[in-house]
Design a protein around this motif. Structure first.
Motif, PDB file in Angstrom:
ATOM      1  N   TRP A   1       0.840  -1.169   0.000  1.00  0.00           N
ATOM      2  CA  TRP A   1       0.000   0.000   0.000  1.00  0.00           C
ATOM      3  C   TRP A   1       0.887   1.235   0.000  1.00  0.00           C
ATOM      4  CZ3 TRP A   1      -5.460   0.135   1.536  1.00  0.00           C
ATOM      5  CH2 TRP A   1      -6.050  -1.109   1.453  1.00  0.00           C
ATOM      6  N   ALA A   2       0.787   1.986  -1.049  1.00  0.00           N
ATOM      7  CA  ALA A   2       1.568   3.212  -1.144  1.00  0.00           C
ATOM      8  C   ALA A   2       0.650   4.408  -0.900  1.00  0.00           C
ATOM      9  CB  ALA A   2       2.214   3.317  -2.516  1.00  0.00           C
ATOM     10  N   LEU A   3       0.984   5.203   0.099  1.00  0.00           N
ATOM     11  CA  LEU A   3       0.205   6.395   0.388  1.00  0.00           C
ATOM     12  C   LEU A   3       0.835   7.591  -0.309  1.00  0.00           C
ATOM     13  CD1 LEU A   3      -0.416   5.947   4.204  1.00  0.00           C
ATOM     14  CD2 LEU A   3      -1.990   5.484   2.341  1.00  0.00           C
ATOM     15  N   PHE A   4      -0.003   8.447  -0.850  1.00  0.00           N
ATOM     16  CA  PHE A   4       0.480   9.661  -1.489  1.00  0.00           C
ATOM     17  C   PHE A   4       0.968  10.636  -0.422  1.00  0.00           C
ATOM     18  CE2 PHE A   4      -2.523   8.496  -4.965  1.00  0.00           C
ATOM     19  CZ  PHE A   4      -1.571   8.394  -5.961  1.00  0.00           C
ATOM     20  N   PRO A   5       1.901  11.495  -0.779  1.00  0.00           N
ATOM     21  CA  PRO A   5       2.296  12.554   0.155  1.00  0.00           C
ATOM     22  C   PRO A   5       1.099  13.461   0.468  1.00  0.00           C
ATOM     23  CG  PRO A   5       3.876  12.364  -1.627  1.00  0.00           C
ATOM     24  CD  PRO A   5       2.731  11.473  -1.960  1.00  0.00           C
ATOM     25  N   ARG A   6       1.154  14.126   1.598  1.00  0.00           N
ATOM     26  CA  ARG A   6       0.019  14.936   2.049  1.00  0.00           C
ATOM     27  C   ARG A   6      -0.358  16.037   1.082  1.00  0.00           C
ATOM     28  NH1 ARG A   6       2.665  15.838   7.638  1.00  0.00           N
ATOM     29  NH2 ARG A   6       4.061  14.266   6.892  1.00  0.00           N
ATOM     30  N   ILE A   7       0.617  16.681   0.476  1.00  0.00           N
ATOM     31  CA  ILE A   7       0.321  17.780  -0.444  1.00  0.00           C
ATOM     32  C   ILE A   7      -0.418  17.267  -1.682  1.00  0.00           C
ATOM     33  CG2 ILE A   7       2.571  17.690  -1.560  1.00  0.00           C
ATOM     34  CD1 ILE A   7       0.667  20.883  -0.894  1.00  0.00           C
ATOM     35  N   ILE A   8      -0.042  16.090  -2.153  1.00  0.00           N
ATOM     36  CA  ILE A   8      -0.714  15.497  -3.310  1.00  0.00           C
ATOM     37  C   ILE A   8      -2.127  15.084  -2.923  1.00  0.00           C
ATOM     38  CG2 ILE A   8      -0.657  13.564  -4.929  1.00  0.00           C
ATOM     39  CD1 ILE A   8       1.450  15.640  -5.549  1.00  0.00           C
ATOM     40  N   LEU A   9      -2.291  14.531  -1.743  1.00  0.00           N
ATOM     41  CA  LEU A   9      -3.608  14.122  -1.270  1.00  0.00           C
ATOM     42  C   LEU A   9      -4.558  15.308  -1.162  1.00  0.00           C
ATOM     43  CD1 LEU A   9      -5.159  11.633  -0.195  1.00  0.00           C
ATOM     44  CD2 LEU A   9      -4.378  12.272   2.077  1.00  0.00           C
ATOM     45  N   ILE A  10      -4.100  16.393  -0.552  1.00  0.00           N
ATOM     46  CA  ILE A  10      -4.938  17.590  -0.438  1.00  0.00           C
ATOM     47  C   ILE A  10      -5.240  18.163  -1.827  1.00  0.00           C
ATOM     48  CG2 ILE A  10      -4.969  19.984   0.357  1.00  0.00           C
ATOM     49  CD1 ILE A  10      -3.478  19.087   2.825  1.00  0.00           C
ATOM     50  N   GLY A  11      -4.257  18.168  -2.702  1.00  0.00           N
ATOM     51  CA  GLY A  11      -4.455  18.715  -4.048  1.00  0.00           C
ATOM     52  C   GLY A  11      -5.462  17.928  -4.857  1.00  0.00           C
ATOM     53  N   PHE A  12      -5.363  16.598  -4.841  1.00  0.00           N
ATOM     54  CA  PHE A  12      -6.308  15.782  -5.605  1.00  0.00           C
ATOM     55  C   PHE A  12      -7.723  15.872  -5.045  1.00  0.00           C
ATOM     56  CE2 PHE A  12      -2.824  12.861  -7.347  1.00  0.00           C
ATOM     57  CZ  PHE A  12      -2.822  13.545  -8.550  1.00  0.00           C
ATOM     58  N   ILE A  13      -7.859  15.932  -3.738  1.00  0.00           N
ATOM     59  CA  ILE A  13      -9.193  16.052  -3.141  1.00  0.00           C
ATOM     60  C   ILE A  13      -9.786  17.428  -3.454  1.00  0.00           C
ATOM     61  CG2 ILE A  13     -10.463  16.123  -0.965  1.00  0.00           C
ATOM     62  CD1 ILE A  13      -8.657  13.888   0.020  1.00  0.00           C
TER      63      ILE A  13
END
Length: 89
Positions: A1-13
Motif C-alpha cells: 500500500w503506497a500512500l500519497f504525500p500529504r500535499i498530493i492528497l490535499i491537491g487531488f481532493i
C-alpha cells in the motif's frame, strides 16, 4: 500500500471537489466534507508552538508545491530500475 504525500492528497481532493461541483453539486458534498475533515485533521496535528506568521506565506504556496510535486512523480520514472550510489567522503 503506497500512500500519497500529504500535499498530493490535499491537491487531488481539492481538484475532485471543484470538478464534481461543476458537474453536479450533490455529488460534490462528500468531497467537500472529506476536504474539510482532512484539513482539520492536519491542522490538529500541528503543535501550537509551530504556528507562526510564516505559515500564511506557506499556505499561499501550496498550489505551486502541488504542481511541482506532481511533476516530480514523472521525473522518478527510472529510479526503481537503477541503484543510486552514495559517495563516501
Amino acid at each position: 500500500w503506497a500512500l500519497f504525500p500529504r500535499i498530493i492528497l490535499i491537491g487531488f481532493i481539492t481538484l475532485s471537489s471543484i470538478a464534481t461541483s461543476l458537474y453536479d453539486w450533490t455529488l460534490s458534498i462528500k468531497w467537500w466534507l472529506l476536504l474539510i475533515l482532512l484539513v482539520f485533521t492536519f491542522a490538529m496535528a500541528v503543535p501550537d508552538y509551530l504556528v507562526t506568521k510564516e505559515n500564511s506565506r506557506t499556505i499561499k504556496r501550496l498550489p505551486i508545491l502541488f504542481i511541482l510535486m506532481f511533476l516530480n512523480f514523472f521525473r522518478m520514472r527510472g529510479a526503481t530500475k537503477r541503484f543510486i550510489h552514495t559517495e563516501k567522503g
